[in-house]
Design an enzyme around this catalytic site. Sequence first.
Site, mmCIF file in Angstrom:
data_model
loop_
_atom_site.group_PDB
_atom_site.id
_atom_site.type_symbol
_atom_site.label_atom_id
_atom_site.label_comp_id
_atom_site.label_asym_id
_atom_site.label_seq_id
_atom_site.Cartn_x
_atom_site.Cartn_y
_atom_site.Cartn_z
ATOM 1 N N PHE A 198 0.857 -1.187 0.000
ATOM 2 C CA PHE A 198 0.000 0.000 0.000
ATOM 3 C C PHE A 198 0.890 1.233 0.000
ATOM 4 C CE2 PHE A 198 -4.053 -1.701 0.135
ATOM 5 C CZ PHE A 198 -5.026 -0.792 0.534
ATOM 6 N N ALA A 199 0.591 2.210 -0.875
ATOM 7 C CA ALA A 199 1.361 3.458 -0.912
ATOM 8 C C ALA A 199 0.385 4.610 -1.133
ATOM 9 C CB ALA A 199 2.404 3.405 -2.020
ATOM 10 N N TYR A 203 2.804 8.479 1.738
ATOM 11 C CA TYR A 203 3.651 7.262 1.718
ATOM 12 C C TYR A 203 4.082 6.902 0.292
ATOM 13 C CZ TYR A 203 3.317 5.990 6.625
ATOM 14 O OH TYR A 203 3.456 5.961 8.007
ATOM 15 N N VAL A 289 5.375 -0.251 2.806
ATOM 16 C CA VAL A 289 6.098 0.453 1.758
ATOM 17 C C VAL A 289 7.256 1.277 2.297
ATOM 18 C CG1 VAL A 289 4.688 2.549 1.773
ATOM 19 C CG2 VAL A 289 5.763 1.778 -0.372
ATOM 20 N N ASP A 290 7.203 1.675 3.565
ATOM 21 C CA ASP A 290 8.266 2.517 4.130
ATOM 22 C C ASP A 290 9.439 1.668 4.614
ATOM 23 O OD1 ASP A 290 6.578 1.465 6.063
ATOM 24 O OD2 ASP A 290 6.923 3.100 7.486
ATOM 25 N N HIS A 310 8.612 -9.723 15.364
ATOM 26 C CA HIS A 310 8.795 -8.273 15.470
ATOM 27 C C HIS A 310 10.167 -7.968 16.076
ATOM 28 C CE1 HIS A 310 8.097 -4.084 16.396
ATOM 29 N NE2 HIS A 310 6.893 -4.136 15.838
ATOM 30 N N THR A 322 2.748 -6.379 23.261
ATOM 31 C CA THR A 322 1.637 -5.414 23.254
ATOM 32 C C THR A 322 0.417 -5.992 22.537
ATOM 33 O OG1 THR A 322 2.611 -4.389 21.289
ATOM 34 C CG2 THR A 322 3.134 -3.405 23.431
ATOM 35 N N GLU A 380 -2.367 -4.996 12.981
ATOM 36 C CA GLU A 380 -1.323 -5.814 13.579
ATOM 37 C C GLU A 380 -1.851 -6.577 14.798
ATOM 38 O OE1 GLU A 380 3.145 -4.798 13.749
ATOM 39 O OE2 GLU A 380 2.412 -4.277 15.759
#
Length: 429
Positions: A198-199, A203, A289-290, A310, A322, A380
Amino acid sequence: MLCEPKHWSFCKLDFVSKNYAFQCRSIVEQSIQFHHTGSEIVTLVEDRKLCKIQQENITSNGIIPPALQDTLGFPTLQSDINGKTLQENWKKMQIPRTYISGTLAVSILFIVGFCLQKANLIFPCKQEQIINYSEKTAAQEIELAHYERLRLVKSRNLRQMALFVLTPWLAPIVWNGTFDLSVLDKQHNNTRIGLFVFAVKKYIRFLQLFLETAERYFMVGHKVTYYVFTDKVDEVVKPKMADGRILQIHNVVADKRWQDVSMRRMEVLTVYTKKHMPNEIDYLVCADVDMVFTDHVGVEILGDLVAAIHPGFFLSDRESFTYEDRPISAAYIPQGEGDFYYAGALYGGKLDEIYKLSTTCQNGIIEDKKKNIEALWQEESHLNRYLVYNKPTKLLSPEYIWDTNLPYEEFIKKKRFVIVNKNKRKITR
């Protein structure tokens, strides 16, 4: 029955039986060959004693009576002009010794040759094992790397589970050196792979570098289709791409909040994995994407259902994860549950598995919206909930998703997929 001269005709009839005639002839031959005297009795046997030939049945010169000769197939030696004995005639009938010697010599040579060729089978002995030193060295390096990670963990009293190469449910954890890429590349020679990203909004600025580094490091040599979803289609810069690699650009609505954008991905995934992708790819990898690829990421990450550990929690205790802890949320995970905390920035698998994952997560997001709540880390949190109760078949170590701002970098010898340093406030406005 005793065979006397007057009973020769009876014996002849008796010997007409194939088995009897053969056995009687054989024993008489042996008697003559070993020079049995007339005083010895030659016993003819099949299952019981059938007949005895007494002394008077064999003449003093070893000649067999005519009736018995005819029955047993011997020549009539009495008519022999030279008056030769049966023993002399027998010698003529024998194979020459030169033939026997030659046959024995050839047989011995054959056996010796066979033994030399099959020495390992006939004369087993301990042999030196041929060692592939490159494989041995690689195995030693893997083992040393593993023990080095464990040593660092013990020296700091940290959690060890993520540093192993197998999970408690025996799914592999992919670390550098735990796979043979040449073998895997052959197995996936015709595999079709998708990369979903996704962009949207600001982003879009990360997309070009993402695609360029993917062309350099992601699934090199394999068929890849990039699925780019953006609200700025005109701003997409297509990189130079290798043969067999396709870029698909799809327009998508950009939500106002980045949290909604994040959750929107599950909705899009559900639709595309069901309707559009099955005829195009076999496996799908979903990524943020980042990020940029900085080292090899290949078919070793493919599996039925793949999750990445993670990087911020790979050495943390379960109590530090978390997870969503509110029972009212569909993403809720009770205390004490779960093995790892998984990253939403990288996961993948076969299309049917991704469809089940995205559908479940999307339904959870909708359910939470109806209650006017939102899970702690949006998609997430729902992803972790799904993976706690649907164990992934393969896990990726933090080598495959790393943040250079995190501690414990000494554990990560290869950094393959790295988060871009950015001012998140600027981007999300």
